[in-house]
Structure formats: structure tokens, C-alpha cells
Design a protein around this motif. Structure first.
Motif, PDB file in Angstrom:
ATOM      1  N   HIS A 210       0.825  -1.209   0.000  1.00 17.51           N
ATOM      2  CA  HIS A 210       0.000   0.000   0.000  1.00 17.51           C
ATOM      3  C   HIS A 210       0.862   1.262   0.000  1.00 17.51           C
ATOM      4  O   HIS A 210       0.619   2.196  -0.781  1.00 17.51           O
ATOM      5  CB  HIS A 210      -0.909  -0.028   1.234  1.00 17.51           C
ATOM      6  CG  HIS A 210      -1.921   1.072   1.278  1.00 17.51           C
ATOM      7  ND1 HIS A 210      -3.045   1.087   0.484  1.00 17.51           N
ATOM      8  CD2 HIS A 210      -1.992   2.196   2.033  1.00 17.51           C
ATOM      9  CE1 HIS A 210      -3.765   2.172   0.743  1.00 17.51           C
ATOM     10  NE2 HIS A 210      -3.145   2.864   1.680  1.00 17.51           N
ATOM     11  N   PHE A 211       1.857   1.295   0.867  1.00 15.00           N
ATOM     12  CA  PHE A 211       2.742   2.454   0.973  1.00 15.00           C
ATOM     13  C   PHE A 211       4.006   2.184   0.159  1.00 15.00           C
ATOM     14  O   PHE A 211       4.886   1.442   0.590  1.00 15.00           O
ATOM     15  CB  PHE A 211       3.074   2.752   2.425  1.00 15.00           C
ATOM     16  CG  PHE A 211       1.904   3.259   3.213  1.00 15.00           C
ATOM     17  CD1 PHE A 211       1.509   4.588   3.106  1.00 15.00           C
ATOM     18  CD2 PHE A 211       1.180   2.415   4.037  1.00 15.00           C
ATOM     19  CE1 PHE A 211       0.420   5.056   3.816  1.00 15.00           C
ATOM     20  CE2 PHE A 211       0.086   2.881   4.754  1.00 15.00           C
ATOM     21  CZ  PHE A 211      -0.291   4.206   4.634  1.00 15.00           C
TER      22      PHE A 211
ATOM     23  N   ASP B 159      -6.905   8.873   2.405  1.00 12.16           N
ATOM     24  CA  ASP B 159      -5.710   8.238   1.858  1.00 12.16           C
ATOM     25  C   ASP B 159      -4.579   9.260   1.936  1.00 12.16           C
ATOM     26  O   ASP B 159      -4.602  10.290   1.252  1.00 12.16           O
ATOM     27  CB  ASP B 159      -5.954   7.818   0.408  1.00 12.16           C
ATOM     28  CG  ASP B 159      -4.788   7.035  -0.188  1.00 12.16           C
ATOM     29  OD1 ASP B 159      -3.760   6.853   0.506  1.00 12.16           O
ATOM     30  OD2 ASP B 159      -4.887   6.608  -1.356  1.00 12.16           O
TER      31      ASP B 159
ATOM     32  N   ARG C 161      -1.438   8.735   1.134  1.00 14.01           N
ATOM     33  CA  ARG C 161      -0.319   8.477   0.212  1.00 14.01           C
ATOM     34  C   ARG C 161      -0.037   9.636  -0.741  1.00 14.01           C
ATOM     35  O   ARG C 161       1.140   9.966  -0.960  1.00 14.01           O
ATOM     36  CB  ARG C 161      -0.565   7.187  -0.566  1.00 14.01           C
ATOM     37  CG  ARG C 161      -0.459   5.926   0.286  1.00 14.01           C
ATOM     38  CD  ARG C 161      -0.837   4.707  -0.518  1.00 14.01           C
ATOM     39  NE  ARG C 161      -2.243   4.781  -0.961  1.00 14.01           N
ATOM     40  CZ  ARG C 161      -2.812   3.903  -1.774  1.00 14.01           C
ATOM     41  NH1 ARG C 161      -2.098   2.884  -2.244  1.00 14.01           N
ATOM     42  NH2 ARG C 161      -4.087   4.032  -2.102  1.00 14.01           N
TER      43      ARG C 161
ATOM     44  N   GLU D 257       5.551   5.108   7.100  1.00 13.56           N
ATOM     45  CA  GLU D 257       4.769   5.155   5.860  1.00 13.56           C
ATOM     46  C   GLU D 257       5.437   6.077   4.849  1.00 13.56           C
ATOM     47  O   GLU D 257       5.475   5.776   3.645  1.00 13.56           O
ATOM     48  CB  GLU D 257       3.351   5.607   6.181  1.00 13.56           C
ATOM     49  CG  GLU D 257       2.588   4.593   7.016  1.00 13.56           C
ATOM     50  CD  GLU D 257       1.359   5.138   7.717  1.00 13.56           C
ATOM     51  OE1 GLU D 257       0.558   4.334   8.234  1.00 13.56           O
ATOM     52  OE2 GLU D 257       1.200   6.379   7.763  1.00 13.56           O
TER      53      GLU D 257
ATOM     54  N   CYS E 187       7.214   5.157   1.109  1.00 12.20           N
ATOM     55  CA  CYS E 187       6.899   5.874  -0.135  1.00 12.20           C
ATOM     56  C   CYS E 187       8.125   6.549  -0.739  1.00 12.20           C
ATOM     57  O   CYS E 187       8.001   7.278  -1.729  1.00 12.20           O
ATOM     58  CB  CYS E 187       5.809   6.908   0.120  1.00 12.20           C
ATOM     59  SG  CYS E 187       4.166   6.201   0.440  1.00 12.20           S
TER      60      CYS E 187
END
Length: 382
Positions: A168-169, A259, A261, A285, A289
Motif C-alpha cells: 500500500h505504501f 488516503d 499516500r 509510511e 513511499c
């Protein structure tokens, strides 16, 4: 059974990640938590049965009812093990169970760090006393464990560091510049913050713990060194109105984001000037990324950073001047930020996989229950 009071933020994300892995591994998972927030829906979607436990964030006259409510849930669920998360659930859960079931208490940062004066003294006295009713005190960093020991808490300790979902990250695109530009184009930044200057992002609940007020005090001094720098605060919370009133120019309040991100990917640097933590998730997180982080030197911070980055990426807590100087050094050096971001990405992928965290927690359950752990093949077949 997970007993949880915070229904948003890092604790809720940790619990949801555990639920997802444990349900997928064949465990029956029940979450008792207050209504509202994101936890109930997300835990249910992750595979848990969710039951309402009414509890406030702070201790007060409602505590006896909260303890009775926790005891009723335990009688209803009849779990093999209770895992209580954070101060309030740790207090009510241990009083409700009092050693009658295997109990894991996970503080997610110590309660006595969050308060002062007589309240802090009472919280510490309780933690020293309540440790007898935890078969294991589960810390998310070695520094959190050491602090507990140094304060006289005689617990049976385990340390399992936080992890994040690396599927996800992750960077949105392989090229960091392209990734940043694409993320920024999709964000609701006002025109005044869409220039070509560096963007710092702070993700966290707007509250004393996360230290956004320290960051806002540092920002004018930072602008003296990097005039085009911009800052986005992502999150909401009880300090939101006060922080907006005192914010200097160049600061954008993004509010809560379903979200985060895009905000992490849009950043040149992610900053979290916390007053206390166990091991904060937002920096993990961000690193996953591919973004460098600047954090205050509180519990878990040094352990979360890649080796060698402490000199540049750690600042003393509650020191706006030191924070401004560190921000100035980093935001003025795009090549350095790119190098630190790539180191951070590799570090997160090597050390902070949430699957490893969840597997270690489930292994702890089996240890406390005196049961052999399933083999890898058994877990796969489930």
C-alpha cells in the motif's frame, strides 16, 4: 479479543493491520471499541467481529462503567486471549480480566508521558501496579521498553516494532521527481502553495502529542533560510482551531485524508515533531513511499531511521530553533533529500514489513497460550 479505545490514528491502523493478518491466518478475531471513527468499519472489513465498548479517551468518573463494559464483553466473547491497546483499554481491560485470561498490554506510548503533575504520578503508579495483570507488556520499540523499565514498571516484556503495508505504501512512480509532480497535481493545494519551492508535509492528529505547534513556531525562522518553502498539515484534532489562528503564511491545513499516500508522495520532506511516541507510523509510511523524514528524538525515532541518518534527521523535542535549522539544512539540498529518500525506501522495505510484525504478534499469542505455532505451510494452507 482486541480491546481498543482510539478509533482513529496510528493505534487504529495498527489494530486493523493485526486483524487482517490474524483473520487471514485462521484466528477468530473480535474487536471491542467505541463507536465512531474509522476503526469499527475497517476492522470489520479486515475480518473481525466488532462489538461496541463505550469508553472515553481520558480517565474520569466513567471508568467503573468502562471496566464493567469490558468485563461484559469478555464474558460474551469468551476469548482465549485479550490484547489491550493504549492507556484506557490497558487500564479497563486489565481491571476487567485481572489475570483470569492471558493478557497482552500494548501501551503505544506511555500514559504518564501524555500528562503532567499529579495525573502523571497517578498514571505511573497504575502502570507499576497494573503490570502484574499483563502476561506480556508489548512495546513497539526498545526505547519504549527501556523507558518503562527505568520508571520502575516490572513487566514481562516483548518488543515487536511497528510495520506498514508495503504493498500500500510505496512510490507511485519509479522516478521521484515525476512521482512528486503527479501527486502534487492531484492535491487540493491553494494557488499560493503551488509554486516551485520545497514542500514539507506533517501527517498526524492535531494534538499536543504530535507537536504541530512546535513546527508552526519554527516555520518563520525556516522561511528566513528557505523563503519558498511550504508546509501542509494533514489531519484534524482538538488543536485544529488554535493552530489555524496562530499559523504563519505558507501553511496549508489539509484536514483529515482518507488516503494519505498522495500527501506523502507530494512531499520533499515529511516532518513529525512529536513530544512523545512509541514508534510513530507516519514516518514509516513516508519512508516506504521513498520520502525522507525529520523527526524529534523521542521513543522509537532513532530505531525507525536508516543507519547514519540520525545526525541529519533527528532533532531534540520541543525545540523550535533546532527544528528550523534542521528543516533549513534539508530543504535547501534537493540532492541530499533524494539520497535520503532512497535510503529510507530501502530501509522501510527491509525492516518494517507489517506481515513480519503481525506474524511476531501471533507467535507471541501462541507462546502465551502454550500452543505450538502453525508451520509456514499450515499458515499458507489456511
Amino acid at each position: 479479543m482486541h480491546l481498543v479505545q482510539p478509533v482513529d490514528g496510528g493505534v487504529a491502523r495498527v489494530v486493523t493491520d493485526l486483524v487482517r493478518a490474524q483473520a487471514a491466518g485462521g484466528l477468530r478475531v473480535v474487536v471491542g471499541c467505541p463507536p465512531g471513527g474509522r476503526l469499527a468499519d475497517e476492522a470489520r472489513d479486515a475480518g473481525a467481529e466488532v462489538l461496541t465498548w463505550r469508553a472515553g479517551r481520558a480517565p474520569g468518573p466513567g471508568l467503573p462503567a468502562e471496566v464493567l463494559g469490558a468485563a461484559r464483553l469478555v464474558r460474551r466473547v469468551r476469548p482465549d486471549l485479550v490484547h489491550a491497546h493504549s492507556a484506557k483499554a490497558g487500564l479497563a481491560g486489565r481491571l476487567a480480566v485481572r489475570g483470569s485470561l492471558p493478557t497482552v498490554f500494548q501501551p503505544h506510548a506511555w500514559s504518564f508521558d501524555a500528562v503532567g503533575g499529579a495525573t502523571a504520578a497517578l498514571a505511573l503508579r497504575w502502570e507499576r501496579f497494573g503490570a502484574r495483570w499483563a502476561d506480556r507488556v508489548l512495546c513497539v520499540s526498545e526505547s519504549e521498553r527501556r523507558e518503562g523499565e527505568s520508571e520502575g514498571i516490572a513487566g514481562h516484556w516483548s518488543v515487536i516494532r511497528n510495520g506498514v503495508d508495503l504493498d500500500h505504501f510505496r512510490p507511485g512512480r519509479p522516478d521521484p521527481e515525476q512521482d512528486r509532480a503527479e501527486a502534487r497535481a492531484g492535491l487540493p493545494l491553494p494557488d499560493g502553495l503551488r509554486g516551485d519551492g520545497p514542500l514539507a508535509v506533517c501527517v498526524g492528529r492535531l494534538c499536543p502529542q504530535k507537536g504541530q505547534d512546535i513546527l508552526l513556531r519554527a516555520w518563520p525562522e525556516l522561511l528566513g533560510a528557505v523563503p519558498k518553502a511550504r508546509l501542509a498539515l494533514v489531519g484534524d484534532g482538538p488543536d485544529g482551531e488554535r493552530l489555524r489562528r496562530t499559523a504563519p503564511p505558507g501553511v496549508f491545513f489539509a484536514g483529515a485524508a482518507a488516503d494519505i499516500r498522495p500527501w506523502l508522495r507530494a512531499a520533499d520532506l515529511v516532518v513529525l515533531p512529536s513530544r512523545w511516541e512509541g514508534m510513530a507510523l507516519a514516518p514509516l509510511e513516508a519512508m516506504a513511499c521513498g520520502r525522507p523524514v525529520l523527526v524529534s528524538d523521542v521513543s522509537g525515532a532513532r530505531e525507525s531511521l536508516p543507519s547514519g541518518q540520525g545526525r541529519l534527521c533527528l532533532v531534540p523535542p520541543e525545540d523550535p530553533t533546532a527544528l528550523a535549522k534542521a528543516l533549513g539544512r534539508l530543504l535547501a539540498e534537493p540532492r541530499l533529500l533524494a539520497e535520503l529518500g532512497e535510503q529510507a525506501r530501502q530501509h522501510a522495505r527491509t525492516d518494517f514489513d507489517v506481515r513480519r510484525t503481525a506474524d511476531a504478534v501471533t507467535g507471541l499469542y501462541h507462546e502465551l497460550l502454550g500452543r505450538p505455532r502453525p508451520s509456514n505451510q499450515e499458515r499458507i494452507s489456511r
